[in-house]
Structures are given as structure tokens and as C-alpha cells.
Design an enzyme around this catalytic site. Structure first.
Site, PDB file in Angstrom:
ATOM      1  CG  ASP A 140     -36.534 -17.477 -11.031  1.00  0.00           C
ATOM      2  OD1 ASP A 140     -37.091 -18.522 -11.430  1.00  0.00           O
ATOM      3  OD2 ASP A 140     -35.350 -17.224 -11.275  1.00  0.00           O
ATOM      4  NE  ARG A 188     -35.999 -19.175  -7.749  1.00  0.00           N
ATOM      5  CZ  ARG A 188     -34.978 -19.404  -8.582  1.00  0.00           C
ATOM      6  NH1 ARG A 188     -33.795 -18.864  -8.361  1.00  0.00           N
ATOM      7  NH2 ARG A 188     -35.140 -20.151  -9.649  1.00  0.00           N
ATOM      8  CG  HIS A 211     -35.952 -19.046 -14.677  1.00  0.00           C
ATOM      9  ND1 HIS A 211     -35.619 -19.607 -13.464  1.00  0.00           N
ATOM     10  CD2 HIS A 211     -35.122 -19.619 -15.581  1.00  0.00           C
ATOM     11  CE1 HIS A 211     -34.619 -20.474 -13.618  1.00  0.00           C
ATOM     12  NE2 HIS A 211     -34.313 -20.503 -14.903  1.00  0.00           N
ATOM     13  CD  GLU A 245     -31.483 -22.956 -15.719  1.00  0.00           C
ATOM     14  OE1 GLU A 245     -30.819 -23.953 -15.401  1.00  0.00           O
ATOM     15  OE2 GLU A 245     -32.096 -22.268 -14.885  1.00  0.00           O
TER      16      GLU A 245
HETATM   17  C1  ACM Z   1     -28.928 -19.455 -14.143  1.00  0.00           C
HETATM   18  O1  ACM Z   1     -28.222 -19.879 -13.237  1.00  0.00           O
HETATM   19  N1  ACM Z   1     -29.993 -20.115 -14.513  1.00  0.00           N
HETATM   20  C2  ACM Z   1     -28.621 -18.206 -14.814  1.00  0.00           C
END
Ligand code: ACM
Ligand code: ZN
Length: 372
Positions: free
Chosen positions: A35, A6, A107, A170
Site C-alpha cells: 500500500d 501500514r 494505493h 480508490e
Molecule cells: C478500501 O477500504 N479502500 C478497500
């Protein structure tokens, strides 16, 4: 855990963090290198990833971290192979292992910005939990698998540790269910749904890494129908359930349930100038300390819990100064929780000792937050 996607912290900040980790007997760095916001990992065969995936434009979207930087482009910021080797050696000299993470198949917005042809649908990709769109590889496309393989081969070349983090959290599977290539893959392999498709990909990557003498660790979504790749380690983040399930399967785990271990959450101190995400949950020092890593795991299965970690997610952290503020003193509590038998943990005593310890940290110019 450091989230270097990030913001980009850079090797000097990572080394200072390693010094502080060693000071607190923390012996594994989980280095989150890719990410949706930045790809920081050099892949010699795929130089475009770090070159073109490590910058992002200033955004007018108030939800975006980018808005907190000066206007203009943030980046390009990525590590060189020499940087990685230097950090790994620096860590080893302090008895710290470095476990790199390449977070796929979700991600992955930065990789997919560089390679949009590896999306199921370049247009009309659904929004992922973090608000990113178009962040999931098409797993029906052989070229996605080739790229993922190349990246993990580069990981093996640069990181000596036995364990490699292959991500897996996710993943929005809506596109897979509609994509002709993904549907064909599921049909060919007899996979019943998107979850099974992800499980197949994670097992495939685990098998590639096993050939190189490695084991994988993955976020707890890696478990499907009570199964996970052979000898894998489960990183339990959505709660303790991943670690409990892993122990039942005879698999090892690392505990980092978000409610006790996520330091992007509000530390609940007075007049805190820090910025926290929209999804924050209160996590004061005393709650970090109150966490019991072995709760819910039968005595004969507790040997499967390798340890635990604090996750310093940094969507809303711009630099090392802010990282330190959110990490300390809470990481002191994490260290004590994971190194101390439950019967010897005493928050009042820890709180008293922290008065002195906080002054040690501030004397070392660590931007340590107050205790409450
Ligand atoms: C996560 O916090 N998405 C692993
Ligand atoms: Zn697809």
C-alpha cells in the site's frame, strides 16, 4: 484481513493471528501486503521494491501514522520468500487459505517512490483519498504493465491458492485523463475514460493470472458497466451493492461492507485508549453482530456470496497489541454472523456467551477489548 503495509506486523504476529482465526472457524486470510506506506512482498525479479519500498521516514504530519512511531526511519520491513512459504504452510496446517493482495494500480505510493518514472506526472500528482499523493501507476506506460506482471508472477510462485487479490480500490484517475501516454492508450483501445482504463488493466491482469490457473478477486470498483473479469470474485466494501451487483452477473462475492466490517472504526467502548482514523464511523460490537450478509440478494442468487470478512485496516494501528484490541471481540461477532443462519442469531445470547469467551481470550493473553 490483515493490513501489513501500514505497520509491519511480521510473521510471528501473523501466525498468532492465524491461531486465533482457526479458533473462531475463520478459514481465509486476506493478506494486504502492499500500500502507500509500505511494500512488504518480495519479488525476486524486482528486489528493489521490498528493499527500498518498505521503510518510511518519521513524519511531522499529525495525520500520518508514522508520527506515532519513535523518530527516525520506520523499516525497512518486508517478508522474505521463506517467510511467506512458512506463513502459508502454517495457515494450511490450520485449514486456512491465504489470499495475498497486491493493491494496484492505486494505493501504490511505495512502488512509485522506488519507480517514479512510472507515474504519469512525477510532479503535481493529485491527492488520493487516503491523503497520499503520487500513488497511481501510469497505465499508458508499458513499463508499468511489465512491473505489475512481474509482481503477479511472483505472487503465483509463492501462493498456492487459486484466488489472488488484485486491488483496484480508490484510484484517482485525474492524471490519466491528462497524461499523453494514458490518453494514447485510451485512444488506441477505444476506452472512453479513466474508469474504462482501469477496467482494461484489471481484465489484463486477470487474463495473465487465468493462464496460471488462478482467479482474481478485486475491490468492488472492479465492476464497470455491469461487467467484471470472467470468473472474478467481487469484494464488496463500499456497501453491499458490489455483492448485490456481482450476484446479478452470476459472479461470486466476499462481503465486507465498511459500515459493518471495518475494524479501524470506533468500537464505542468507554475510555477507549485506541487511536482511530479521521474518517471513522461508529462500529460497536452489537452493530457488527447485527449485519445481515445476504440482505438485498434474491434467494436464488445467494449462492454467489462466498462469505465475508472483517478488515483490520491499520493506518492507526502500530503493533499486534493494538491490532488485537480492535479485532477482538468484534471478530467473534463476524465469525458468528457469517457461520450462523439469520434465524439462529441472537445478540443477547451472543453477549452472554461472550462473557465466558472473552475470559478465554484474555487467558490466552489476547489483548481483547471490553464488550462495551
Ligand atoms: C478500501 O477500504 N479502500 C478497500
Ligand atoms: Zn499516464
Amino acid at each position: 484481513h490483515i493490513d501489513d503495509s501500514r505497520p509491519f506486523f511480521g510473521k510471528a504476529a501473523v501466525k498468532r493471528t492465524l491461531d486465533l482465526m482457526a479458533f473462531h472457524k475463520m478459514n481465509v486470510l486476506h493478506w494486504h501486503l502492499t500500500d502507500d506506506e509500505g511494500w512488504r512482498f518480495p519479488v525476486a525479479k524486482r528486489p528493489e521494491l521490498a528493499r527500498d519500498g518498505s521503510s518510511r521516514p518519521h513524519s511531522a504530519n499529525q495525520k500520518d501514522l508514522a508520527d506515532r512511531f519513535e523518530g527516525g526511519t520506520y523499516g525497512p520491513f518486508a517478508y522474505s520468500e521463506a517467510d511467506i512459504r512458512e506463513v502459508v504452510a502454517y495457515a494450511a496446517a490450520r485449514h486456512i487459505r491465504v489470499i495475498p493482495e497486491i493493491d494496484v494500480p492505486g494505493h501504490s505510493k511505495t512502488a512509485l517512490k522506488v519507480h517514479p518514472e512510472l507515474l504519469c506526472f512525477p510532479k503535481g500528482s493529485p491527492e488520493a483519498p487516503q491523503g497520499a499523493v503520487a500513488n497511481v501507476f501510469c497505465l499508458g506506460n508499458d513499463e508499468s504493465l511489465k512491473l505489475i506482471d512481474d509482481v503477479f508472477e511472483a505472487v503465483c510462485d509463492l501462493f498456492p491458492d487459486e484466488i489472488v487479490h488484485i486491488g483496484g480500490d480508490e484510484v484517482n484517475k485525474v492524471n490519466w485523463e491528462a497524461c499523453p501516454k494514458c490518453r494514447a492508450r485510451m485512444k488506441e483501445l477505444g476506452l472512453k475514460d479513466g474508469k474504462a482504463l482501469q477496467s482494461w488493466q484489471m481484465n489484463r491482469t486477470a487474463a495473465l493470472l487465468a493462464k496460471k490457473g488462478k482467479r482474481v478477486i478485486g475491490w468492488d470498483e472492479m465492476i464497470l458497466d455491469g461487467q467484471a473479469p470472467e470468473k472474478s470474485v467481487v469484494m464488496s466494501w463500499r456497501g453491499a451493492e458490489g455483492g448485490i451487483a456481482a450476484a446479478k452477473m452470476g459472479l461470486e462475492s466476499v462481503m465486507t461492507p465498511h459500515t459493518a466490517c471495518y475494524f479501524d472504526y470506533d468500537q464505542c467502548i468507554k475510555d477507549d485508549p485506541a487511536v482511530y482514523p479521521w474518517f471513522t464511523h461508529p462500529l460497536p460490537l452489537k452493530d457488527v453482530y447485527a449485519y445481515e450478509p445476504l440482505a438485498g440478494i434474491p434467494a436464488d442468487q445467494q449462492k454467489y456470496v462466498l462469505g465475508g470478512q472483517c478488515c483490520n485496516w491499520s493506518e492507526y494501528t502500530c503493533d499486534e497489541t493494538e491490532l488485537q484490541w480492535k479485532m477482538w471481540p468484534r471478530a467473534c461477532a463476524t465469525a458468528e454472523v457469517f457461520w450462523t443462519p439469520a434465524a439462529k442469531r441472537d445478540f443477547a445470547d451472543f453477549r452472554r456467551r461472550m462473557e465466558t469467551h472473552r475470559s478465554r481470550l484474555t487467558a490466552l493473553h489476547v489483548n481483547c477489548a471490553p464488550l462495551e
